[in-house]
Design a protein around this motif. Sequence first.
Motif, PDB file in Angstrom:
ATOM      1  N   GLY A 119      10.142   1.346   4.290  1.00 29.35           N
ATOM      2  CA  GLY A 119       9.808   0.023   4.802  1.00 29.35           C
ATOM      3  C   GLY A 119       9.687  -1.063   3.756  1.00 29.35           C
ATOM      4  N   TRP A 120       9.628  -0.715   2.467  1.00 29.45           N
ATOM      5  CA  TRP A 120       9.527  -1.762   1.452  1.00 29.45           C
ATOM      6  C   TRP A 120      10.755  -2.673   1.527  1.00 29.45           C
ATOM      7  CZ3 TRP A 120       7.333  -5.079  -1.392  1.00 29.45           C
ATOM      8  CH2 TRP A 120       7.972  -5.686  -2.467  1.00 29.45           C
ATOM      9  N   GLY A 121      10.493  -3.989   1.487  1.00 30.92           N
ATOM     10  CA  GLY A 121      11.574  -4.953   1.496  1.00 30.92           C
ATOM     11  C   GLY A 121      12.092  -5.314   2.867  1.00 30.92           C
ATOM     12  N   GLU A 123       0.829  -1.208   0.000  1.00 29.16           N
ATOM     13  CA  GLU A 123       0.000   0.000   0.000  1.00 29.16           C
ATOM     14  C   GLU A 123       0.861   1.254   0.000  1.00 29.16           C
ATOM     15  OE1 GLU A 123      -2.729  -0.072   3.199  1.00 29.16           O
ATOM     16  OE2 GLU A 123      -3.755  -1.901   2.547  1.00 29.16           O
ATOM     17  N   GLU A 124       2.017   1.166   0.644  1.00 34.72           N
ATOM     18  CA  GLU A 124       2.886   2.341   0.762  1.00 34.72           C
ATOM     19  C   GLU A 124       3.764   2.536  -0.466  1.00 34.72           C
ATOM     20  OE1 GLU A 124       3.028  -0.226   2.921  1.00 34.72           O
ATOM     21  OE2 GLU A 124       1.760   0.524   4.522  1.00 34.72           O
ATOM     22  N   GLY A 125       3.805   1.563  -1.380  1.00 38.96           N
ATOM     23  CA  GLY A 125       4.685   1.646  -2.525  1.00 38.96           C
ATOM     24  C   GLY A 125       6.003   0.933  -2.272  1.00 38.96           C
ATOM     25  N   TYR A 126       7.017   1.258  -3.053  1.00 43.33           N
ATOM     26  CA  TYR A 126       8.211   0.429  -3.102  1.00 43.33           C
ATOM     27  C   TYR A 126       9.477   1.233  -2.787  1.00 43.33           C
ATOM     28  CZ  TYR A 126       4.677  -2.582  -4.923  1.00 43.33           C
ATOM     29  OH  TYR A 126       3.519  -3.324  -5.036  1.00 43.33           O
ATOM     30  N   ASP A 127       9.375   2.043  -1.739  1.00 37.00           N
ATOM     31  CA  ASP A 127      10.503   2.833  -1.261  1.00 37.00           C
ATOM     32  C   ASP A 127      11.108   2.145  -0.036  1.00 37.00           C
ATOM     33  OD1 ASP A 127      12.292   4.633  -0.202  1.00 37.00           O
ATOM     34  OD2 ASP A 127      10.967   6.376  -0.413  1.00 37.00           O
ATOM     35  N   ARG A 172      -2.819   0.039  -9.163  1.00 37.72           N
ATOM     36  CA  ARG A 172      -3.162  -0.328  -7.789  1.00 37.72           C
ATOM     37  C   ARG A 172      -4.390  -1.244  -7.741  1.00 37.72           C
ATOM     38  NH1 ARG A 172      -0.972   2.202  -3.383  1.00 37.72           N
ATOM     39  NH2 ARG A 172       0.479   3.896  -3.796  1.00 37.72           N
ATOM     40  N   GLY A 173      -4.256  -2.293  -6.962  1.00 38.64           N
ATOM     41  CA  GLY A 173      -5.352  -3.222  -6.778  1.00 38.64           C
ATOM     42  C   GLY A 173      -5.571  -4.169  -7.931  1.00 38.64           C
TER      43      GLY A 173
END
Length: 537
Positions: A60-62, A52-56, A197-198
């Motif tokens: 927190g991504w990853g 939901e937050e994206g891929y940064d 998204r989704g």
Amino acid sequence: MRRSRGRAGRLAGPWALALSVAALTACGGGSGPAESGEQPTVLRLAIGGESEEGYDPTLGWGRYGAPLFQSTLLTREADLGVGLDLATDYRVSADGLTWTVDLRDDAMFTDGTPVTAADVAYTYNAAAEQGGLTDVTALEEAVAVDEDTVELRLDEPRSTFVNRMISLGIVPEHAHGESYAQQPVGSGPFRLVEWKRGQQLVVERNEDYYGDQPEFDRIVFVFTDEDATLAAARTGEVDVAALPSALATQDIAGMRLEAVTSIDNRGISFPTVPAGAPRSDGVPVGNDVTADLAVRRAVNLAVDRQALVDAVLEGYGSPATGPVDGAPWYEPASAIEDADVPAAEAALADAGWRDADGDGIREKDGTPASFTLLYPAGDTLRQGLALSVVDMVAEAGVEIRTEGVSWDEIDRRLHTDAVMFGWGSHDPTEMYNLYHSSMAGSDLFNPGFYRSAAVDRHLDAAMAATDTETANREWRAAQLEGTEGFTASADAAWAWLVNLEHTYFVDECLDLGEPRIEPHGHGWPITAGIAEWTWTC
């Protein structure tokens, strides 16, 4: 480890999942083996994990590993060991405060610019400033010492910092802005092409990637609910489908079932303090029933964990004795004999809980041994576990009332009611967050306000250790040392129930390579070894 069950013969159904049609269009033409009989260039995965937050990574991504778009300094190997990625070497100072990392010089971001020591330093400093889900709170500063050397300077020793180096993807300083989470630029094995998204996310192979090149040109992640995922698997519209164990007993022609060992677990958090002491912001805290150690122990003793594995997980899992079963920092002596209703009854009786009115529920000082267990509505696995536990514990005279509610509702009540949670990480920091008194009431961590000076002391010592052996000894002592610890043998702060096997239906022609022990299911843990995936037909 991974175990599989094969299937024979793909069904030839005329119906096609609309979402997958869109995915193929977006990819510029599909290559479904069922249609062409040739090796595909595109794989389609319905494995959830949309962020939901994206891929940064700095947000927190990853954090559970395998950021896919970005490189990391180190990697988690299949046996949970530590390998090198962007780093060619690293060393820790004797005081544990400085981690010096040597970098490879051939890594390029997908926009054609080289990955530099300055980018690495920027990434770590940015993650620390963001204060997001990637925990780099121990970092004082990251400094590029020269073109291929970075120093990560901590303000206190942190044995778990190696896990940040495994999970924090490196971002380019020049391209890290507000839109980065939606349009990430990295130096990982794939680059993002399109994200609806989704619906779906399309990635393509990074031809400039310095590591082993994946065999497939593109990967399409389709985001579907359980029913749509099952339908897509049945009609051959996806090559990998993640489905809960309750659906893993089905036969899907042309696909095999692979059950992957994980440290993903499910367990019940208990409020461990009496009612009446609200948080500083006024949120109520405490429960007079679960605050009694005898009640928490009785639940732990009465539950038949193997029966939960057999009936709810359909055999795809194992009984859980704590939050880190099987990890190098696990204390096996903390395990208890469960399914022992007489022992549960004795623990309650010794503490003064008796069924005076004959209704099957014990009382103590006029308070019935009854409490509410929350689980997220729509999560059939947690619902199944919750309902099964009700019957097991009732035999000992404890009443559990279950409620399926929203996560917003759980957030509001997690300090006063028991909650069916799921956790599981390659990083023991998670254990610290669940049990250290300083984390009480912090987000979803330590929701029961558990406090133990002995446990705090061991957890602090584990975090501050400068060698792995010392750290693991302290992690184990926090679970149980003598009569103290947070596990069922001592304080029984939680009732851990089961460890999951992640169950995937996989096209019979797709070899997923060496299995890896997966963490809790956020992100795409199965893609950690995607460079090893091959088509065998």
